[in-house]
Write an enzyme that holds these catalytic residues in place. Structure first.
Site, PDB file in Angstrom:
ATOM      1  N   HIS A  37       0.924  -1.110  -0.021  1.00 14.66           N
ATOM      2  CA  HIS A  37       0.006  -0.012   0.028  1.00 14.66           C
ATOM      3  C   HIS A  37       0.887   1.142  -0.057  1.00 14.66           C
ATOM      4  O   HIS A  37       2.065   1.131   0.768  1.00 14.66           O
ATOM      5  CB  HIS A  37      -1.015   0.244   1.272  1.00 14.66           C
TER       6      HIS A  37
ATOM      7  N   HIS B 200       1.154   5.026   1.102  1.00 17.57           N
ATOM      8  CA  HIS B 200       0.340   6.186   1.709  1.00 17.57           C
ATOM      9  C   HIS B 200       0.424   7.558   0.942  1.00 17.57           C
ATOM     10  O   HIS B 200       1.452   7.745   0.527  1.00 17.57           O
ATOM     11  CB  HIS B 200       0.885   6.381   3.069  1.00 17.57           C
TER      12      HIS B 200
HETATM   13  P1  5GP Z   1       1.847   0.273   7.253  1.00 14.79           P
HETATM   14  O1  5GP Z   1       2.229   0.561   8.498  1.00 14.79           O
HETATM   15  O2  5GP Z   1       1.470  -1.107   7.140  1.00 14.79           O
HETATM   16  O3  5GP Z   1       2.608   0.935   6.271  1.00 14.79           O
HETATM   17  O4  5GP Z   1       0.445   1.031   7.562  1.00 14.79           O
HETATM   18  C1  5GP Z   1      -0.949   0.297   7.679  1.00 14.79           C
HETATM   19  C2  5GP Z   1      -1.977   1.230   7.564  1.00 14.79           C
HETATM   20  O5  5GP Z   1      -3.204   0.721   7.600  1.00 14.79           O
HETATM   21  C3  5GP Z   1      -1.784   2.159   8.829  1.00 14.79           C
HETATM   22  O6  5GP Z   1      -1.906   3.545   8.572  1.00 14.79           O
HETATM   23  C4  5GP Z   1      -3.293   2.067   9.699  1.00 14.79           C
HETATM   24  O7  5GP Z   1      -3.960   3.094  10.011  1.00 14.79           O
HETATM   25  C5  5GP Z   1      -4.160   1.488   8.113  1.00 14.79           C
HETATM   26  N1  5GP Z   1      -5.115   0.452   8.745  1.00 14.79           N
HETATM   27  C6  5GP Z   1      -5.143  -0.789   9.340  1.00 14.79           C
HETATM   28  N2  5GP Z   1      -6.144  -1.264   9.449  1.00 14.79           N
HETATM   29  C7  5GP Z   1      -7.208  -0.610   8.550  1.00 14.79           C
HETATM   30  C8  5GP Z   1      -8.327  -0.724   8.406  1.00 14.79           C
HETATM   31  O8  5GP Z   1      -9.275  -2.038   8.808  1.00 14.79           O
HETATM   32  N3  5GP Z   1      -9.159  -0.104   7.510  1.00 14.79           N
HETATM   33  C9  5GP Z   1      -8.391   1.074   7.177  1.00 14.79           C
HETATM   34  N4  5GP Z   1      -8.826   1.895   6.198  1.00 14.79           N
HETATM   35  N5  5GP Z   1      -6.954   1.385   7.508  1.00 14.79           N
HETATM   36  C10 5GP Z   1      -6.429   0.481   8.171  1.00 14.79           C
END
Ligand code: 5GP
Ligand code: ZN
Length: 148
Positions: free
Chosen positions: A107, A109
């Site tokens: 993903h 951001h």
């Molecule tokens: P990472 O740390 O893996 O780069 O970011 C994961 C992101 O996914 C985090 O910013 C977190 O807030 C978001 N996230 C986690 N679970 C969910 C969810 O169930 N729905 C949404 N919309 N975002 C999520």
């Protein structure tokens, strides 16, 4: 469990969002990608762009799908900036657990930014930086180039 046919992982939260099993505030969808608001935004309008198929890291995405993924990002970034009326975004991928990736489904951001938000550039992540010699830089450049 990853499914080789559909590239879907049952225990992956973003696969479940793509499938509509878990609700999300979706802002963009095409055949290959989905974009939705982050549930814990860093700033208002913080959006995540994901390939619909389950791949853990950027380099796991097949080339054609990687192009589609970037195409979605290319659409979403200016829409987020416009909607939030901000002059900039930080666009970032935590690519692997050691880099802070918590959800193992690629993903990007897209975080709306403004000059006075106090967050700084991604360079601010690193306090202690290396001070490489020219020879060390030559070596590391050659080592990367050899793999491309
Ligand atoms: P990472 O740390 O893996 O780069 O970011 C994961 C992101 O996914 C985090 O910013 C977190 O807030 C978001 N996230 C986690 N679970 C969910 C969810 O169930 N729905 C949404 N919309 N975002 C999520
Ligand atoms: Zn997934």
């Amino acid at each position: 469990m990853a499914d080789a046919e559909t590239h879907m992982s049952d225990d992956c939260i973003f696969c479940r969002i793509v499938d509509g099993e878990i609700p999300s505030r979706t802002v963009y969808e095409d055949d290959a990608a989905l974009a939705f608001l982050d549930a814990n935004p860093l700033t208002m309008g913080h959006t995540l762009v994901v390939p619909k198929d389950h791949y853990e890291r950027l380099d796991d995405i097949p080339a054609a799908e990687a192009t589609d993924f970037y195409g979605a990002l290319h659409e979403v970034v200016p829409a987020v900036e416009d909607a939030l009326d901000v002059p900039a975004t930080t666009v970032a991928v935590n690519n692997g657990e050691a880099a802070g990736q918590e959800v193992p489904h690629v993903h990007a951001h897209v975080v709306p930014r403004s000059a006075d938000d106090g967050a700084g550039p991604i360079h601010a992540l690193f306090d202690a930086r290396p001070d490489p010699s020219d020879a060390e830089l030559d070596d590391v450049a050659e080592s990367i180039a050899d793999r491309l």
